[in-house]
Design a protein around this motif. Structure first.
Motif, PDB file in Angstrom:
ATOM      1  N   THR A  61      40.760  13.574  26.272  1.00  7.32           N
ATOM      2  CA  THR A  61      39.869  12.417  26.345  1.00  7.32           C
ATOM      3  C   THR A  61      40.686  11.142  26.504  1.00  7.32           C
ATOM      4  O   THR A  61      41.745  10.993  25.905  1.00  7.32           O
TER       5      THR A  61
ATOM      6  N   PRO B  61      34.003  18.161  29.896  1.00 11.63           N
ATOM      7  CA  PRO B  61      32.802  17.543  29.334  1.00 11.63           C
ATOM      8  C   PRO B  61      31.858  18.503  28.620  1.00 11.63           C
ATOM      9  O   PRO B  61      31.192  18.114  27.671  1.00 11.63           O
ATOM     10  N   SER B  62      31.818  19.763  29.029  1.00  8.30           N
ATOM     11  CA  SER B  62      30.908  20.708  28.389  1.00  8.30           C
ATOM     12  C   SER B  62      31.339  21.048  26.953  1.00  8.30           C
ATOM     13  O   SER B  62      30.562  21.617  26.189  1.00  8.30           O
TER      14      SER B  62
ATOM     15  N   LYS C 269      30.312  16.958  22.180  1.00 10.20           N
ATOM     16  CA  LYS C 269      29.017  16.485  21.689  1.00 10.20           C
ATOM     17  C   LYS C 269      29.154  14.978  21.579  1.00 10.20           C
ATOM     18  O   LYS C 269      29.905  14.467  20.739  1.00 10.20           O
TER      19      LYS C 269
ATOM     20  N   GLN D 237      23.565  12.755  22.362  1.00 13.76           N
ATOM     21  CA  GLN D 237      23.204  12.686  23.778  1.00 13.76           C
ATOM     22  C   GLN D 237      22.997  14.097  24.333  1.00 13.76           C
ATOM     23  O   GLN D 237      23.521  15.068  23.788  1.00 13.76           O
TER      24      GLN D 237
ATOM     25  N   LEU E  15      26.644  17.557  28.179  1.00 17.86           N
ATOM     26  CA  LEU E  15      27.257  17.292  29.471  1.00 17.86           C
ATOM     27  C   LEU E  15      27.634  18.631  30.089  1.00 17.86           C
ATOM     28  O   LEU E  15      28.089  19.532  29.394  1.00 17.86           O
ATOM     29  N   SER E  16      27.440  18.752  31.379  1.00 21.18           N
ATOM     30  CA  SER E  16      27.770  20.009  32.036  1.00 21.18           C
ATOM     31  C   SER E  16      29.022  19.844  32.879  1.00 21.18           C
ATOM     32  O   SER E  16      29.451  18.739  33.170  1.00 21.18           O
TER      33      SER E  16
ATOM     34  N   ALA F 213      34.937  14.272  33.761  1.00 23.96           N
ATOM     35  CA  ALA F 213      33.773  13.404  33.933  1.00 23.96           C
ATOM     36  C   ALA F 213      34.137  12.011  33.446  1.00 23.96           C
ATOM     37  O   ALA F 213      34.742  11.858  32.390  1.00 23.96           O
TER      38      ALA F 213
ATOM     39  N   LEU G 191      32.544   8.372  32.334  1.00 27.23           N
ATOM     40  CA  LEU G 191      31.302   7.797  31.841  1.00 27.23           C
ATOM     41  C   LEU G 191      31.495   6.330  31.496  1.00 27.23           C
ATOM     42  O   LEU G 191      32.573   5.916  31.087  1.00 27.23           O
TER      43      LEU G 191
ATOM     44  N   LYS H 247      26.276   6.814  31.072  1.00 23.96           N
ATOM     45  CA  LYS H 247      25.929   7.187  32.447  1.00 23.96           C
ATOM     46  C   LYS H 247      27.215   7.481  33.198  1.00 23.96           C
ATOM     47  O   LYS H 247      28.289   6.980  32.828  1.00 23.96           O
ATOM     48  N   LYS H 248      27.110   8.298  34.229  1.00 22.33           N
ATOM     49  CA  LYS H 248      28.295   8.629  35.023  1.00 22.33           C
ATOM     50  C   LYS H 248      28.838   7.358  35.664  1.00 22.33           C
ATOM     51  O   LYS H 248      28.093   6.553  36.203  1.00 22.33           O
TER      52      LYS H 248
END
Length: 76
Positions: free
Chosen positions: A5, A42-43, A46, A54, A57-58, A63, A65, A73-74
């Motif tokens: 991250t 992202p999957s 949490k 939220q 995320l898949s 990803a 954000l 939001k992306k």
């Protein structure tokens, strides 16, 4: 699982607030009006914003954000 991250203030060019691998079950908190967040897996995350979990995320790809006004939001 674990997730690499990176969190920056305001945008992808903003000051780095955190870079590292969050281990399963661990968390980080940030208090800024706008955050840019890159999640390596992202999957595995949490995401909780202002106390609200939220939707999941898949995807397995990184990803990006933007988090502001209590929502994620992306990033463009």
């Amino acid at each position: 699982g674990d997730c690499w991250t990176q969190v920056r203030k305001d945008s992808a060019a903003g000051a780095v607030l955190y870079t590292g691998t969050l281990k399963k079950g661990h968390s980080k908190r940030f208090k800024y009006k706008v955050l840019w967040v890159r999640l390596g897996s992202p999957s595995m995350v949490k995401l909780v914003i202002e106390g609200k979990t939220q939707p999941p995320l898949s995807g397995v790809s990184p990803a990006d954000l933007i988090v502001k006004n209590g929502k994620a939001k992306k990033a463009a």
